[in-house]
Design a protein around this motif. Structure first.
Motif, PDB file in Angstrom:
ATOM      1  N   TRP A   1       0.825  -1.203   0.000  1.00  0.00           N
ATOM      2  CA  TRP A   1       0.000   0.000   0.000  1.00  0.00           C
ATOM      3  C   TRP A   1       0.862   1.258   0.000  1.00  0.00           C
ATOM      4  CZ3 TRP A   1      -4.016   2.413  -1.401  1.00  0.00           C
ATOM      5  CH2 TRP A   1      -4.343   3.656  -0.842  1.00  0.00           C
TER       6      TRP A   1
ATOM      7  N   TYR B   1       0.150   4.203  -2.575  1.00  0.00           N
ATOM      8  CA  TYR B   1      -0.211   5.533  -2.087  1.00  0.00           C
ATOM      9  C   TYR B   1       0.713   6.602  -2.684  1.00  0.00           C
ATOM     10  CZ  TYR B   1      -0.718   9.373   1.295  1.00  0.00           C
ATOM     11  OH  TYR B   1      -0.905  10.601   1.882  1.00  0.00           O
TER      12      TYR B   1
ATOM     13  N   PHE C   1      -7.956   6.962   0.955  1.00  0.00           N
ATOM     14  CA  PHE C   1      -6.652   6.558   1.471  1.00  0.00           C
ATOM     15  C   PHE C   1      -6.723   6.006   2.897  1.00  0.00           C
ATOM     16  CE2 PHE C   1      -4.624  10.182  -1.221  1.00  0.00           C
ATOM     17  CZ  PHE C   1      -4.752   9.413  -2.366  1.00  0.00           C
TER      18      PHE C   1
ATOM     19  N   HIS D   1      -8.810   2.039   1.252  1.00  0.00           N
ATOM     20  CA  HIS D   1      -7.826   1.960   0.174  1.00  0.00           C
ATOM     21  C   HIS D   1      -8.483   1.703  -1.177  1.00  0.00           C
ATOM     22  CE1 HIS D   1      -4.440   0.671   3.196  1.00  0.00           C
ATOM     23  NE2 HIS D   1      -4.936   1.866   3.463  1.00  0.00           N
TER      24      HIS D   1
END
Length: 466
Positions: free
Chosen positions: A279, A283, A404, A456
């Protein structure tokens, strides 16, 4: 709307010139495809160990299940020329000073232990013919420069009186791979060497070259673009070879201040170092895509790197399913497509499950890789991001809400504050939003698109006014 097509050239081959510091740089002609390349690359699953049989199997799978959606490139990644690859994997990814297959002019050849159809000097011709026979395209990975062994043996350069040792630069090496020396700028025989290898690749039927240790020569902290002249030589060689070949540069991160140079001499350039299934890396791609979003166009595609989906890591000794959640995979696919990145599947195709195949075949998302679709970041903070994508020619408009956070969260976008949608607002009629992943339809109230987005995750909508 003021958004316009990313494609600024109507032809597939176009001359480009640049004025830099008041001087016009040498012009180049490069292959200018209108659609970002889509395909499969062997690295994420096989590392250095892929074989001809496995390449053919992945090509067979692609033509049976993915080709109708635009997937077409089959790319053999690093060290196809090296012998005994993977045999010392617990110590080395790339065996130091290992044995390589090479012709009398210092041009690397496929290792026949892994690619048996390459015997008798055929090279990749037979494998490329097989891939082409399926209606697909064939690509290879190369390292920049000339093999160290060729320099040590003082081999001749085809088309030149120079020797490999004359053009090799022992002070220009790769930090992580021991196979090559860089090539000296302006040295007699230097361009001829690049001409000779690309001519060979064209004879084989290569459609795609991924060149490594060239986009960012990160061993040299004070001079991370030290191989710019080799990019130019490689592109000039492609122009002479008589074949349309995509030129892809690795590794990243590409240097934004050199955007003009990438756009002039390459088709793809990596905007990140190797992208894997965490992740944190995904991101960070939002920051990178924001930085590069104005540099996507016909024949010029900033590259977000491969899609680490499905089964990965066998050649690294850790075969596994991707670590990304399904929502994270949707986020990745949506961002890559709206941004306009090339798409290269990293997982083993023959082991894709039904859900991963679903992920890779969403036609309405994949069509955004056409240069007529222009993607832009609308907003981004620590909690969420909003992206738009517009095709003015077709009158299509899309908006994506990315979450997020570590838990589901309500995300929203005010359409009047988003240039691509402002003309829809304050007028009679109903604004409707259809989500592309699950088909859910929403009515937009008070000109504000709002929805609960998974952790996410992403919801991406086509926006229409009825």
């Amino acid at each position: 709307m003021t958004t316009k097509s990313r494609c600024i050239c109507s032809g597939f081959l176009c001359s480009i010139g640049n004025i830099v510091n008041g001087e016009e740089k040498e012009r180049s002609m490069k292959y200018r495809m209108k659609h970002a390349p889509m395909g499969w690359n062997s690295y994420d699953y096989y590392d250095t160990t892929v074989t001809e049989r496995k390449v053919r199997a992945n090509a067979d799978y692609m033509v049976a299940h993915l080709k109708p959606y635009g997937w077409e490139y089959i790319v053999v990644d690093i060290q196809w020329y090296a012998k005994n690859t993977g045999s010392q994997r617990e110590k080395y990814q790339y065996i130091p000073f290992g044995e390589v297959s090479m012709d009398e002019y210092g041009r690397l050849l496929p290792c026949t232990d892994r690619f048996p159809s390459a015997k008798d000097g055929v090279g990749f011709r037979a494998l490329a013919d097989y891939v082409h026979g399926l209606g697909l395209k064939f690509g290879i990975h190369i390292m920049r420069g000339i093999p160290r062994e060729a320099a040590h043996r003082h081999l001749p350069i085809l088309g030149s009186d120079a020797l490999a040792s004359d053009i090799a630069d022992p002070s220009s090496i790769c930090k992580w791979n021991p196979d090559m020396y860089g090539i000296r700028m302006g040295e007699p025989g230097a361009q001829e060497y690049y001409d000779s290898i690309v001519a060979l690749y064209a004879q084989w039927g290569v459609d795609f070259i991924k060149c490594d240790d060239i986009c960012n020569t990160n061993l040299y902290v004070e001079h991370p673009y030290s191989a710019a002249h080799e990019i130019e030589m490689l592109q000039h060689a492609i122009e002479k070879c008589g074949r349309d070949i995509v030129l892809s540069l690795s590794p990243g991160p590409a240097l934004i201040e050199k955007a003009w140079h990438y756009e002039t001499y390459a088709n793809m350039w990596r905007i990140t170092d190797d992208f894997w299934d965490t992740w944190e890396l995904l991101y960070d791609m939002f920051r990178r895509c924001e930085l590069w979003q104005n540099h996507v166009g016909c024949g010029s595609f900033p590259d977000c790197d491969m899609l680490p989906v499905g089964r990965l890591g066998k050649g690294f000794g850790q075969e596994r399913q991707t670590n990304f959640t399904r929502d994270e995979q949707k986020t990745m696919m949506t961002l890559w497509c709206m941004f306009g990145s090339p798409l290269m599947i990293g997982g083993e195709l023959t082991k894709l499950d039904d859900w991963t195949r679903f992920l890779l075949t969403r036609q309405e998302l994949l069509q955004m890789l056409d240069a007529d679709y222009v993607g832009r970041q609308v907003a981004r903070d620590l909690r969420h991001a909003v992206w738009s994508c517009v095709n003015e020619k077709k009158g299509e408009r899309y908006l994506a809400l990315f979450n997020f956070m570590e838990q589901p969260a309500q995300c929203e976008a005010a359409l009047p504050e988003t240039e691509a949608f402002a003309d829809m607002c304050g007028q009679p009629g109903t604004i409707r939003a259809r989500e592309l992943w699950d088909g859910t339809e929403l009515i937009v109230h008070n000109d504000c698109l709002s929805d609960e987005i998974p952790a996410h995750g992403v919801h991406v909508f086509r926006i229409d006014k009825k």
